[in-house]
Write a protein that holds these residues in place. Structure first.
Motif, PDB file in Angstrom:
ATOM      1  N   UNK A 821     -12.153  62.383  67.778  1.00  0.00           N
ATOM      2  CA  UNK A 821     -12.045  62.002  66.373  1.00  0.00           C
ATOM      3  C   UNK A 821     -10.648  62.208  65.811  1.00  0.00           C
ATOM      4  N   UNK A 822      -9.957  63.233  66.263  1.00  0.00           N
ATOM      5  CA  UNK A 822      -8.678  63.599  65.642  1.00  0.00           C
ATOM      6  C   UNK A 822      -7.458  63.321  66.504  1.00  0.00           C
ATOM      7  N   UNK A 823      -7.629  63.228  67.823  1.00  0.00           N
ATOM      8  CA  UNK A 823      -6.479  63.107  68.717  1.00  0.00           C
ATOM      9  C   UNK A 823      -5.759  64.414  68.951  1.00  0.00           C
ATOM     10  N   UNK A 824      -6.215  65.500  68.281  1.00  0.00           N
ATOM     11  CA  UNK A 824      -5.578  66.809  68.433  1.00  0.00           C
ATOM     12  C   UNK A 824      -5.985  67.454  69.752  1.00  0.00           C
ATOM     13  N   UNK A 825      -5.204  68.464  70.175  1.00  0.00           N
ATOM     14  CA  UNK A 825      -5.587  69.294  71.291  1.00  0.00           C
ATOM     15  C   UNK A 825      -6.367  70.501  70.773  1.00  0.00           C
ATOM     16  N   UNK A 826      -7.220  71.105  71.615  1.00  0.00           N
ATOM     17  CA  UNK A 826      -8.035  72.235  71.136  1.00  0.00           C
ATOM     18  C   UNK A 826      -7.208  73.379  70.568  1.00  0.00           C
ATOM     19  N   UNK A 827      -6.111  73.720  71.241  1.00  0.00           N
ATOM     20  CA  UNK A 827      -5.197  74.749  70.756  1.00  0.00           C
ATOM     21  C   UNK A 827      -3.783  74.213  70.905  1.00  0.00           C
ATOM     22  N   UNK A 828      -3.039  74.164  69.822  1.00  0.00           N
ATOM     23  CA  UNK A 828      -1.675  73.655  69.868  1.00  0.00           C
ATOM     24  C   UNK A 828      -0.841  74.380  68.830  1.00  0.00           C
TER      25      UNK A 828
END
Length: 952
Positions: A821-828
């Motif tokens: 949904x976001x394109x983010x990584x789990x931890x960044x």
């Protein structure tokens, strides 16, 4: 007898003392240092075991290179090249004893520990290359006192601490590459006095403080790249507009505020990226340099109108102003008065602003892509005839991998022995000239372009001119953009058409290789610094033995060493007997151990047992050109079996006990699991200490690859739903239909692979566990086990209690849904995806974190998918749905979509398919710097409070 032996000893001692006194016997102290270095490194390839204390100067490419000093008559180590040998262990302090060393290259290994401060004693050192390892600790101050150091590369490690101020003393240093570490604190302003510094790369660290205004005094600086750091809301110093030599300034995602300085006076400037900050005010109106190729000011708080200074820029490839507060007209002059070549492209991205009108008519040439979606002007798209610019774009075609090679299809294929690494030279002046190329893998670390296609010929001219070759001798076989952005290239270098043997001779191979490896190719403002990834010798070059420098000892020194060895023999004869006994015992133990692991302790008809020879042939000898991925387990190769089947071959690092356990586990599980959403195991190889698993080949790589910044545009919202549903179905099969049930334990985007139709398949069962059977009352049971998993995906309850349940897989899959949904990584960079998403949802700003590259979507369906994802990520396992409930909810969401929306479009498939073409295949498994399965710290698991959202 004893008297005779004593007499011999006395004579030998006398002779040795006499030789020492006369200066004829010298002791090779560099050999002692090398021996100490070897003992602190672990080498599965056995390269280091070939070093001999008396003559460590092996004549191989990745070994020790020595010279003989004509004055003192003994060797000195001049170069240590241990590139990409899977070495582990630590670096020994004895490196500092190699006083004549000029090149220290341990790139792309698995070396841990800190960088020895003793390296600061090597005053002759010119190249310190330690990229791509697992080095930790802080950078030693002593490295700042290397007067001849030209290049310092320690990127892609785990180095922490602050940047030493002593580095200001590196008066000869031109290349300063420390990106992708955990270096923190303030950048020392003292570095501004470095007189020769050209490239300053510190992106992807934890730097804070402010940007030193003194850096404007660097009189040679060309590239300043500090992306993805946190400079605490400070401003970009206006003095940076006076760095007259600058060709690239990249300060993306640095938490910068204030106005954009006027950079119009920097004539060499080619690349300006200030995106994803909090910059305010208007865009400077003065025209930038005609050399500019890339302007990215997106995702800021810029207001006002778009100035006219973007017009008439002849080399512009990308103008990104999306996601700002810009208003007024859409200027139609940006692409006017520009003469586009056939290969040139210009992307103009004005999405998500407040542009309300059109200045003139918009009728750009086919080379120009315009994006206006999310602006008020698109409310009148049909009246203004701009509907094609207001739709959701699938992606940036300038980032699609490609090739400049054009094979001559009119030449008879039987006349060129492809199996022996011969092929037709694409542009040879001699028609159908068949020759054997050299393979070279390079990476451009910080190019100043966004689209490589118009620059393939200039790049070939640049390289061939530097190497003294003709243009047709070099082909860019393939290229692919990687994070950074960095550009990975695979080159083929052909012999001249006048060469009757159609091959390079030994001296020419050596010359080309040495020029590339020693960075003798001069720096170029367009293509920036490079690094050598591989130099591949196949076919007729397979047994070529390269000797870059004179190796060996002078005769006198050699005689002295032999006499010394004879003298030592008498003293240690008893020790040898003891050692012989111990080695015999160890040898028997090793034989027993090899026998115990040489065969897989199961037999199944569903998978084939391959021989090492078969898999070696399938991968051209495990050539680096067939390598498509690398992770903690080992390397992954693309292979073609004898029957023509294309497979992925995962080859374990040798000597790994954990790898042996995971190896057996994966075979046992996959041999009896059959589902369209689980990766298929074709076979395995277990000979001696080799452990290889053979899978079906997945041409579209992993989900994590497609969610990366460069490629997530290929994933529309319907396709993301389809991937989510397929992944859930695969895990549901493990939980409910496998006999006995299985808990995967390491679900993550890297372990969800995509076939040519984008069908998702769950992979990597190395740490999976059999699920417990519920008790007589139907209560959920658990497995008590050591915590394993990947940071960011690990179930917090499992971490705290060590109780593994099926709900642990549900949590991990929920994280994957949030990634979709976001394109983010789990931890960044210290941000946890659950905490970030939860905060946005609670503040009513959910759509602000939805991936902007996802295309058009129904807000209602996105809300429901988000609700499902968040419930999967509840801290309390009881609040999470079962995998069956997850599948049913996703089926409901997909059922209201047209069937055509659930299948990749032609553009999707072709785009993603090209990503796996040739050498540029996307990794099948987690890369060496991706998140890998490991033991976890509790500080990485905090997810915050998540509201209860019940799925439909």
């Amino acid at each position: 007898m004893a008297k005779a032996i004593l007499s011999i000893v006395v004579v030998l001692v006398s002779c040795c003392f006499a030789l020492l006194a006369s200066g004829q016997l010298t002791y090779p102290s560099d050999a002692d240092a090398l021996n100490a270095i070897r003992h602190q490194l672990k080498d599965p390839g056995k390269t280091l075991r070939n070093w001999k204390k008396s003559d460590p100067c092996e004549s191989n490419w990745t070994g020790v290179i020595c010279t003989t000093n004509q004055d003192d008559g003994y060797f000195h180590v001049q170069e240590l090249r241990m590139l990409n040998l899977n070495l582990s262990g630590t670096l020994a302090p004895e490196l500092g004893q190699l006083s004549n060393l000029t090149i220290l290259n341990f790139m792309w290994n698995y070396i841990t520990g800190s960088i020895p401060k003793e390296i600061g004693n090597i005053k002759s050192l010119k190249f310190l290359l330690l990229s791509g390892n697992q080095l930790s600790g802080s950078l030693p101050d002593e490295l700042g006192y290397l007067p001849n150091l030209l290049m310092l590369q320690v990127d892609l490690n785990q180095i922490s601490g602050t940047l030493p101020k002593s580095f200001a003393n590196l008066v000869s240093c031109k290349h300063f590459h420390m990106n992708n570490n955990s270096i923190s604190g303030q950048i020392p302003s003292e570095l501004s006095i470095m007189p020769q510094l050209l490239h300053f790369l510190l992106d992807n660290n934890n730097l804070s403080g402010y940007l030193p205004s003194e850096y404007s005094q660097m009189r040679s600086l060309k590239i300043l790249q500090l992306d993805n750091n946190n400079f605490g809301g400070t401003e970009i110093p206006t003095s940076y507009s006076n760095i007259s030599t600058l060709v690239k300034l990249s300060l993306r995602n640095c938490n910068l505020q204030g106005a954009i300085p006027d950079f119009s006076n920097i004539q060499p400037l080619r690349y300006l990226d200030l995106s994803r900050n909090q910059l305010t005010g208007g865009i400077p109106t003065n025209k930038l340099s005609d050399n500019i190729t890339t302007i990215d000011l997106s995702y800021n708080l810029l207001n006002g109108s778009i100035p006219s200074n973007f017009s008439g820029l002849p080399h512009l490839q990308r103008l990104s102003l999306e996601n700002n507060l810009l208003s007024g007209d859409v200027p139609s002059t940006v692409w006017q008065n520009v003469n586009f070549t056939a290969a040139a492209r210009l992307i103009i991205d004005f999405q998500n602003n407040s542009l309300s009108n059109i200045s003139g008519s918009i009728n750009p040439p086919s080379n120009v892509t315009i994006r206006l979606e999310g602006n008020p002007v698109c409310n009148f798209a049909n009246q203004l005839n701009i509907a094609k610019f207001c739709g959701i774009t699938i992606g940036d075609d300038d980032f699609v991998p490609g090739s400049s090679s054009n094979s001559n299809n009119s030449c008879p294929p039987q006349s060129c022995p492809l199996s022996e690494n011969f092929e037709y030279v694409p542009e040879s002046p001699l028609y159908c000239f068949c020759a054997a190329p050299l393979g070279v893998g390079l990476r451009l670390r910080s190019p100043t372009i966004s689209d490589f296609r118009p620059y393939t010929v200039p790049y070939r001219l640049y390289i061939t001119a530097s190497l003294g070759l003709d243009l047709y001798q070099l082909a860019v076989d393939s290229f692919i953009w990687q994070r950074g952005p960095r550009l990975r290239l695979y080159l083929k270098i052909f012999p001249r058409s006048s060469n009757t043997t159609a091959t390079f001779n030994h001296s020419e191979i050596q010359r080309i290789r040495d020029m590339i490896a020693t960075f003798a190719i001069p720096s170029n403002d367009t293509f920036g610094p490079y690094e050598l990834l591989n130099f591949t010798l196949l076919g007729p070059y397979y047994n070529v033995d390269l000797q870059p420098l004179e190796s060996g000892l002078r005769k006198g020194a050699l005689i002295g060493i032999i006499l010394g060895a004879v003298f030592s023999f008498v003293a240690i004869c008893l020790a040898i007997m003891v050692l012989f006994y111990k080695r015999s015992t160890q040898s028997r133990h090793d034989v027993l151990q090899k026998k115990s692991i040489s065969k897989v302790p199961i037999r199944t008809e569903s998978v084939k047992e391959f021989s090492f020879v078969e898999l070696e042939a399938a991968t051209s000898g495990f050539s680096e050109t067939t390598q498509v991925g690398q992770g903690g387990y080992g390397k992954v190769y693309r292979g073609t079996l004898a029957n023509g089947t294309v497979v992925a071959i995962k080859r374990a690092q040798q000597g790994s006990l954990q790898g042996q356990i995971e190896f057996i586990t994966e075979i046992e599980l996959l041999s009896r699991l059959h589902h369209r959403n689980l990766v298929s195991l074709v076979g395995y190889c277990s000979e001696q200490d080799e452990q290889m698993l053979v899978y079906e080949f997945m041409p579209n790589g992993s989900l994590r690859d497609l969610l990366s910044d460069r490629y997530r545009h290929t994933l529309s919202f319907p396709l993301r739903l389809r991937i989510a549903l397929g992944s859930a179905k695969g895990i549901l099969y493990l939980h409910n239909e496998a006999d006995p049930p299985i808990i995967h334990r390491d679900i993550k985007a890297n372990n969800i692979l995509l076939d040519f139709k984008f069908t998702p398949k769950v992979s990597d069962f190395g740490i999976s566990r059999l699920a417990p059977v519920p008790d007589a009352e139907g209560a959920s049971a658990h497995v008590s086990t050591v915590v394993k998993g990947t940071p960011g995906y690990l179930d917090p309850e499992y971490f705290l209690t060590h109780k593994l349940t099926e709900k642990s897989d549900v949590y991990s899959l929920g994280i994957v849904f949030l990634e979709l949904l976001t394109g983010m990584q789990p931890i960044s960079h210290g941000r946890n995806i659950v905490r970030e998403v939860n905060g946005a949802c609670q503040s009513g700003q959910m759509f602000s974190i939805i991936d902007q590259n996802m295309g058009s979507y129904s807000s209602e369906r996105v809300k429901k998918f988000m609700a499902l994802a968040l419930q999967c990520c509840q801290d309390d396992p009881q609040e999470r749905p079962t995998m069956l409930e997850v599948v049913r909810e996703l089926e409901n969401l997909c059922s209201v979509l047209p069937e055509s929306d659930l299948i990749p479009t032609g553009s999707d498939a072709s785009s993603a398919g090209s990503m796996s073409a040739g050498y540029a295949s996307l990794p099948l498994y987690s890369g060496r710097n991706s998140q890998v399965t490991t033991e976890i710290l509790g500080s990485e698991l905090i997810s915050g409070v998540i509201p209860t959202i019940t799925p439909r």
